[in-house]
Write an enzyme that holds these catalytic residues in place. Structure first.
Site, mmCIF file in Angstrom:
data_model
loop_
_atom_site.group_PDB
_atom_site.id
_atom_site.type_symbol
_atom_site.label_atom_id
_atom_site.label_comp_id
_atom_site.label_asym_id
_atom_site.label_seq_id
_atom_site.Cartn_x
_atom_site.Cartn_y
_atom_site.Cartn_z
ATOM 1 N N GLU A 1 2.178 6.422 -6.947
ATOM 2 C CA GLU A 1 1.111 7.247 -7.524
ATOM 3 C C GLU A 1 1.393 8.740 -7.288
ATOM 4 O O GLU A 1 1.317 9.558 -8.206
ATOM 5 C CB GLU A 1 -0.239 6.857 -6.918
ATOM 6 C CG GLU A 1 -0.683 5.460 -7.335
ATOM 7 C CD GLU A 1 -1.938 4.973 -6.612
ATOM 8 O OE1 GLU A 1 -2.755 5.810 -6.194
ATOM 9 O OE2 GLU A 1 -2.105 3.752 -6.475
ATOM 10 N N TYR B 1 0.841 -1.214 0.000
ATOM 11 C CA TYR B 1 0.000 0.000 0.000
ATOM 12 C C TYR B 1 0.875 1.264 0.000
ATOM 13 O O TYR B 1 0.740 2.107 -0.890
ATOM 14 C CB TYR B 1 -0.944 -0.017 1.201
ATOM 15 C CG TYR B 1 -2.427 0.036 0.843
ATOM 16 C CD1 TYR B 1 -2.870 0.583 -0.355
ATOM 17 C CD2 TYR B 1 -3.394 -0.463 1.712
ATOM 18 C CE1 TYR B 1 -4.225 0.628 -0.667
ATOM 19 C CE2 TYR B 1 -4.751 -0.431 1.401
ATOM 20 C CZ TYR B 1 -5.151 0.119 0.216
ATOM 21 O OH TYR B 1 -6.491 0.156 -0.085
HETATM 22 C C1 LIG Z 1 -11.139 11.423 -9.290
HETATM 23 C C2 LIG Z 1 -9.905 11.322 -8.509
HETATM 24 C C3 LIG Z 1 -9.998 10.461 -7.306
HETATM 25 C C4 LIG Z 1 -8.747 10.494 -6.539
HETATM 26 C C5 LIG Z 1 -8.872 9.977 -5.143
HETATM 27 C C6 LIG Z 1 -7.606 10.127 -4.445
HETATM 28 C C7 LIG Z 1 -7.565 9.573 -3.066
HETATM 29 C C8 LIG Z 1 -6.953 8.235 -3.013
HETATM 30 C C9 LIG Z 1 -6.481 7.801 -1.701
HETATM 31 C C10 LIG Z 1 -6.263 6.307 -1.642
HETATM 32 C C11 LIG Z 1 -5.281 5.795 -2.541
HETATM 33 C C12 LIG Z 1 -5.252 4.285 -2.709
HETATM 34 C C13 LIG Z 1 -4.359 4.034 -3.813
HETATM 35 C C14 LIG Z 1 -4.219 2.585 -4.225
HETATM 36 O O1 LIG Z 1 -4.413 2.548 -5.623
HETATM 37 C C15 LIG Z 1 -2.869 2.110 -3.904
HETATM 38 C C16 LIG Z 1 -2.727 0.645 -4.044
HETATM 39 O O2 LIG Z 1 -3.596 -0.139 -4.249
HETATM 40 S S1 LIG Z 1 -1.154 0.136 -3.858
HETATM 41 C C17 LIG Z 1 -1.206 -1.627 -3.835
HETATM 42 C C18 LIG Z 1 -1.589 -2.194 -2.472
HETATM 43 N N1 LIG Z 1 -2.995 -2.182 -2.341
HETATM 44 C C19 LIG Z 1 -3.658 -3.014 -1.544
HETATM 45 O O3 LIG Z 1 -3.106 -3.864 -0.877
HETATM 46 C C20 LIG Z 1 -5.098 -2.866 -1.540
HETATM 47 C C21 LIG Z 1 -5.669 -3.517 -0.324
HETATM 48 N N2 LIG Z 1 -6.949 -3.008 -0.169
HETATM 49 C C22 LIG Z 1 -8.001 -3.715 -0.439
HETATM 50 O O4 LIG Z 1 -7.968 -4.854 -0.756
HETATM 51 C C23 LIG Z 1 -9.143 -2.861 -0.278
HETATM 52 O O5 LIG Z 1 -9.454 -2.538 0.971
HETATM 53 C C24 LIG Z 1 -10.339 -3.108 -1.174
HETATM 54 C C25 LIG Z 1 -9.937 -3.567 -2.544
HETATM 55 C C26 LIG Z 1 -10.919 -1.731 -1.336
HETATM 56 C C27 LIG Z 1 -11.313 -4.138 -0.596
HETATM 57 O O6 LIG Z 1 -11.836 -3.782 0.626
HETATM 58 P P1 LIG Z 1 -12.840 -4.671 1.475
HETATM 59 O O7 LIG Z 1 -12.291 -4.875 2.831
HETATM 60 O O8 LIG Z 1 -14.170 -4.054 1.379
HETATM 61 O O9 LIG Z 1 -12.793 -6.031 0.705
HETATM 62 P P2 LIG Z 1 -12.941 -7.463 1.168
HETATM 63 O O10 LIG Z 1 -11.917 -8.197 0.418
HETATM 64 O O11 LIG Z 1 -12.977 -7.688 2.642
HETATM 65 O O12 LIG Z 1 -14.387 -7.751 0.603
HETATM 66 C C28 LIG Z 1 -15.586 -7.475 1.350
HETATM 67 C C29 LIG Z 1 -16.598 -8.505 0.953
HETATM 68 O O13 LIG Z 1 -16.830 -8.472 -0.457
HETATM 69 C C30 LIG Z 1 -16.400 -9.687 -1.030
HETATM 70 N N3 LIG Z 1 -15.776 -9.418 -2.291
HETATM 71 C C31 LIG Z 1 -15.120 -8.321 -2.626
HETATM 72 N N4 LIG Z 1 -14.669 -8.394 -3.862
HETATM 73 C C32 LIG Z 1 -15.043 -9.606 -4.313
HETATM 74 C C33 LIG Z 1 -14.861 -10.284 -5.523
HETATM 75 N N5 LIG Z 1 -14.199 -9.739 -6.539
HETATM 76 N N6 LIG Z 1 -15.396 -11.519 -5.628
HETATM 77 C C34 LIG Z 1 -16.054 -12.092 -4.612
HETATM 78 N N7 LIG Z 1 -16.280 -11.499 -3.423
HETATM 79 C C35 LIG Z 1 -15.763 -10.266 -3.293
HETATM 80 C C36 LIG Z 1 -15.457 -10.291 -0.032
HETATM 81 O O14 LIG Z 1 -15.343 -11.669 -0.135
HETATM 82 C C37 LIG Z 1 -16.096 -9.893 1.262
HETATM 83 O O15 LIG Z 1 -17.221 -10.679 1.526
HETATM 84 P P3 LIG Z 1 -17.511 -11.246 2.991
HETATM 85 O O16 LIG Z 1 -17.525 -10.052 3.893
HETATM 86 O O17 LIG Z 1 -18.829 -11.936 2.878
HETATM 87 O O18 LIG Z 1 -16.386 -12.184 3.281
#
Ligand SMILES: CCCCCCCCCCCCC[C@@H](O)CC(=O)SCCNC(=O)CCNC(=O)[C@H](O)C(C)(C)COP(=O)(O)OP(=O)(O)OC[C@H]1O[C@@H](n2cnc3c(N)ncnc32)[C@H](O)[C@@H]1OP(=O)(O)O
EC number: 4.2.1.134
Length: 244
Positions: free
Chosen positions: A173, A166
Site C-alpha cells: 500500500e 500485514y
Molecule cells: C481516508 C484515508 C484513511 C487512511 C488510513 C491510513 C492508516 C492505515 C493504517 C493501517 C493500515 C492497514 C492496512 C491493511 O489494509 C493491510 C492489510 O490488511 S494487509 C493483509 C493482512 N491483513 C490482515 O491480516 C488483517 C488482520 N486484521 C484483522 O483481521 C483485523 O484486526 C480486523 C479485520 C480489523 C478484525 O479485527 P477484530 O479483532 O475486531 O476482529 P475479530 O475477528 O476478532 O472479530 C471480533 C468479533 O466480531 C466478530 N466478527 C467480526 N467480523 C465478523 C463477520 N464478518 N461475521 C461474523 N462475526 C464477525 C468476531 O467473530 C468476533 O466476535 P467474538 O468476539 O464474539 O468472537
C-alpha cells in the site's frame, strides 16, 4: 509462531470451549442476524476466492502482472466496498475495523482506481495478494465459526498468516501511494486551489503524505491488536482490552 502440537495437546478442551462460545454467540446474535452473517461470510469467502483464482489464471496465462489489476478490478471493488457493511454490524471494535476498512476503500477508490498510471506497479500485486489470502482465511474463519465447525487449520491460519501478510500488505500500500505522488503533484488531481468562492484549499499531494505518515502510529495498533487476539485465541491467554 504457535506450535500446533502445543495447541493440539489442548485440542479436546479447546474444541469444547469453542463450541460453547459459538452457541453463546449465536444466542446473543439471534437467528436472523446469524443467518445473515453466515450468508454474508459465505458470499465474501466466495468473492475473494474468485479473485484469487482470477489472479492466478491471469498470471499463468500472460506470464506478467501487467494488466492484472485491470482484469480483476470490478470484482475487487465490489467485494472490498461491500466490507463497509462490517463496520458497526459485527460485534467488533469500530475503531480497529474502521481504520482497516477505510484504508482499504481509500486504496481501492482514491488511489488505484483514480490513478491509472500506477495500476501496473508491482506493489499493487503485493497488496492484492496479501488482502486476498487474508480475506479468504478471515471470512472462512467467521463462516465455520458461525456454523460451529471450525477446522483447526483455519483458526491457525487466521491467527498466524497476518504476521507476514500485514507487513507485506502495508508495504504494498505504501509503495503504491509513493508511486502515485509524482502524478498527483503534476496533475493537481483532487486538489482545490485558492482563490475560489468558498475560500478553501486542499492539496491531495500533501494529504497523501499525511496518510502515509499516519501508518506509523496506526499500523502498530492493528498489528499488536492481532498479536493479542492470537495469544487469546490460540493460547487461551486472558487479555484485558482497553475500551476504544
Ligand atoms: C481516508 C484515508 C484513511 C487512511 C488510513 C491510513 C492508516 C492505515 C493504517 C493501517 C493500515 C492497514 C492496512 C491493511 O489494509 C493491510 C492489510 O490488511 S494487509 C493483509 C493482512 N491483513 C490482515 O491480516 C488483517 C488482520 N486484521 C484483522 O483481521 C483485523 O484486526 C480486523 C479485520 C480489523 C478484525 O479485527 P477484530 O479483532 O475486531 O476482529 P475479530 O475477528 O476478532 O472479530 C471480533 C468479533 O466480531 C466478530 N466478527 C467480526 N467480523 C465478523 C463477520 N464478518 N461475521 C461474523 N462475526 C464477525 C468476531 O467473530 C468476533 O466476535 P467474538 O468476539 O464474539 O468472537
Amino acid at each position: 509462531m504457535a506450535s500446533s502440537e502445543e495447541d493440539g495437546a489442548n485440542g479436546g478442551a479447546s474444541e469444547a470451549s469453542d463450541e460453547r462460545e459459538a452457541t453463546r454467540k449465536r444466542r446473543r446474535l439471534g437467528f436472523l442476524a446469524t443467518a445473515w452473517l453466515t450468508f454474508y461470510n459465505i458470499a465474501m469467502t466466495a468473492g475473494w476466492l474468485v479473485l484469487a483464482i482470477a489472479m492466478a489464471r491471469f498470471y499463468m496465462e500472460k506470464g506478467t502482472h501487467r494488466g492484472l489489476y485491470k482484469s480483476i478490478q470490478k470484482t475487487l471493488k465490489f467485494f472490498q466496498t461491500f466490507a463497509l457493511l462490517e463496520v458497526r454490524i459485527v460485534p467488533t471494535s469500530v475503531l480497529v475495523t474502521g481504520v482497516q476498512v477505510s484504508s482499504r476503500i481509500f486504496m481501492v477508490w482514491l488511489i488505484t482506481h483514480s490513478i491509472k498510471p500506477i495500476q501496473n506497479e508491482e506493489s499493487v500485486v503485493l497488496f492484492l495478494v496479501a488482502w486476498t489470502v487474508t480475506e479468504i482465511t478471515r471470512y472462512s474463519f467467521y463462516t465455520f465459526s458461525l456454523l460451529d465447525h471450525l477446522p483447526y487449520f483455519i483458526k491457525w491460519a487466521r491467527y498466524n498468516f497476518f504476521i507476514i501478510l500485514y507487513p507485506v500488505g502495508v508495504a504494498g500500500e505504501l509503495l503504491t501511494i509513493y508511486a502515485a505522488l509524482p502524478y498527483v503533484k503534476k496533475t493537481g488531481m483532487f486538489s482545490i486551489r485558492l482563490p475560489n468562492k468558498y475560500n478553501v484549499s486542499f492539496d491531495y499531494y500533501y494529504f497523501l503524505l499525511i496518510t502515509m505518515a499516519s501508518y506509523i502510529p496506526l499500523f502498530p495498533q492493528l498489528y499488536f491488536h492481532m498479536l493479542r487476539q492470537r495469544r487469546k485465541v490460540l493460547h487461551g491467554e486472558v487479555i484485558v482490552e482497553k475500551d476504544d
